[in-house]
Design an enzyme around this catalytic site. Structure first.
Site, PDB file in Angstrom:
ATOM      1  N   HIS A  70      16.899 -60.308  -1.612  1.00 30.90           N
ATOM      2  CA  HIS A  70      16.746 -59.031  -2.299  1.00 30.90           C
ATOM      3  C   HIS A  70      17.444 -57.911  -1.527  1.00 30.90           C
ATOM      4  O   HIS A  70      17.635 -57.989  -0.311  1.00 30.90           O
ATOM      5  CB  HIS A  70      15.272 -58.698  -2.475  1.00 30.90           C
ATOM      6  CG  HIS A  70      14.586 -59.561  -3.484  1.00 30.90           C
ATOM      7  ND1 HIS A  70      13.329 -59.284  -3.961  1.00 30.90           N
ATOM      8  CD2 HIS A  70      14.983 -60.695  -4.118  1.00 30.90           C
ATOM      9  CE1 HIS A  70      12.990 -60.193  -4.841  1.00 30.90           C
ATOM     10  NE2 HIS A  70      13.967 -61.080  -4.941  1.00 30.90           N
ATOM     11  N   GLU A  72      16.426 -54.994  -0.662  1.00 29.16           N
ATOM     12  CA  GLU A  72      15.591 -54.417   0.396  1.00 29.16           C
ATOM     13  C   GLU A  72      15.622 -55.293   1.640  1.00 29.16           C
ATOM     14  O   GLU A  72      15.723 -54.787   2.763  1.00 29.16           O
ATOM     15  CB  GLU A  72      14.131 -54.289  -0.080  1.00 29.16           C
ATOM     16  CG  GLU A  72      13.949 -53.454  -1.326  1.00 29.16           C
ATOM     17  CD  GLU A  72      13.917 -54.266  -2.612  1.00 29.16           C
ATOM     18  OE1 GLU A  72      13.117 -53.924  -3.499  1.00 29.16           O
ATOM     19  OE2 GLU A  72      14.693 -55.239  -2.743  1.00 29.16           O
ATOM     20  N   CYS A  96       9.332 -55.526  -5.106  1.00 28.19           N
ATOM     21  CA  CYS A  96       8.358 -56.549  -5.489  1.00 28.19           C
ATOM     22  C   CYS A  96       7.331 -56.681  -4.360  1.00 28.19           C
ATOM     23  O   CYS A  96       7.492 -56.104  -3.286  1.00 28.19           O
ATOM     24  CB  CYS A  96       9.055 -57.884  -5.753  1.00 28.19           C
ATOM     25  SG  CYS A  96       9.767 -58.654  -4.272  1.00 28.19           S
ATOM     26  N   CYS A  99       8.824 -58.096  -1.089  1.00 27.20           N
ATOM     27  CA  CYS A  99       9.604 -57.097  -0.359  1.00 27.20           C
ATOM     28  C   CYS A  99       8.698 -56.049   0.261  1.00 27.20           C
ATOM     29  O   CYS A  99       8.972 -55.560   1.359  1.00 27.20           O
ATOM     30  CB  CYS A  99      10.643 -56.451  -1.265  1.00 27.20           C
ATOM     31  SG  CYS A  99      12.069 -57.515  -1.564  1.00 27.20           S
TER      32      CYS A  99
END
Length: 147
Positions: A70, A72, A96, A99
Site C-alpha cells: 500500500h 502508506e 485501511c 495500514c
C-alpha cells in the site's frame, strides 16, 4: 478545511497516486515533517521492489491483493525514523486497518485523508477499525475532499 500547506501536500499525494501501475485503484501518500514543512518521503501502491508489474498479476485481484504494497506502507518504509511525529497525507482512500497499525507503530501523529465511504464494504468496516485505533493511539485524523 485544510490550510494552504495541508492542501499542497494532499494534492501532491493525489499527483503521486498516478505513478501506480494498478489498473483499478491508484493511491498516493506523502510523509511530512510538520514543523519544517519538508517532505520526508512519498509512496504509491504497487508491487515490492524487484517484483515485476506483470498484467496477469495486476488484473487478477486475488493475486494483486496478496502482492501489493500500500502507498502508506511504501512511504513509511522510505521514511524510516523520519516518520516519528510526522503527518501522513493519503488519497484517494483513507487508510485501511492494516495500514493504520503500521502508521501508529511508525509514530505518525496526524493523518490527512478523504472521508471514508461508509456505504461500501469492506471499506466501511476497515475505516471504523482504523478510526478506533487512531483515536486510542492519539493519532489525529483530518478529513479532506480530494480535488
Amino acid at each position: 478545511m485544510l490550510d494552504k500547506w495541508d492542501q499542497r501536500f494532499f494534492d501532491l499525494a493525489g499527483y503521486i497516486s498516478h505513478w501506480s501501475k494498478d489498473p483499478s485503484t491508484k493511491v498516493g501518500s506523502v510523509v511530512v515533517d510538520p514543523k519544517s514543512k519538508r517532505i520526508v518521503s512519498t509512496g504509491f501502491n504497487g508491487f515490492p521492489a524487484g517484483v515485476e508489474d506483470r498484467n496477469d498479476r495486476l488484473e487478477d485481484r486475488a493475486v494483486k491483493y496478496e502482492m501489493v504494497v500500500h502507498a502508506e506502507q511504501n512511504a513509511l518504509v522510505a521514511a524510516g525514523p523520519g516518520a516519528q511525529g510526522a503527518t501522513l497525507y493519503v488519497t484517494p482512500l483513507p487508510p485501511c486497518a492494516r495500514c493504520a497499525v503500521i502508521i501508529i507503530q511508525a509514530g505518525i501523529k496526524r493523518v490527512v485523508c478523504p472521508p471514508p465511504d461508509l456505504m461500501r464494504e469492506p471499506w466501511a468496516t476497515q475505516s471504523r477499525i482504523a478510526e478506533e485505533m487512531f483515536a486510542e493511539a492519539g493519532v489525529d485524523v483530518d478529513y479532506a475532499e480530494d480535488n
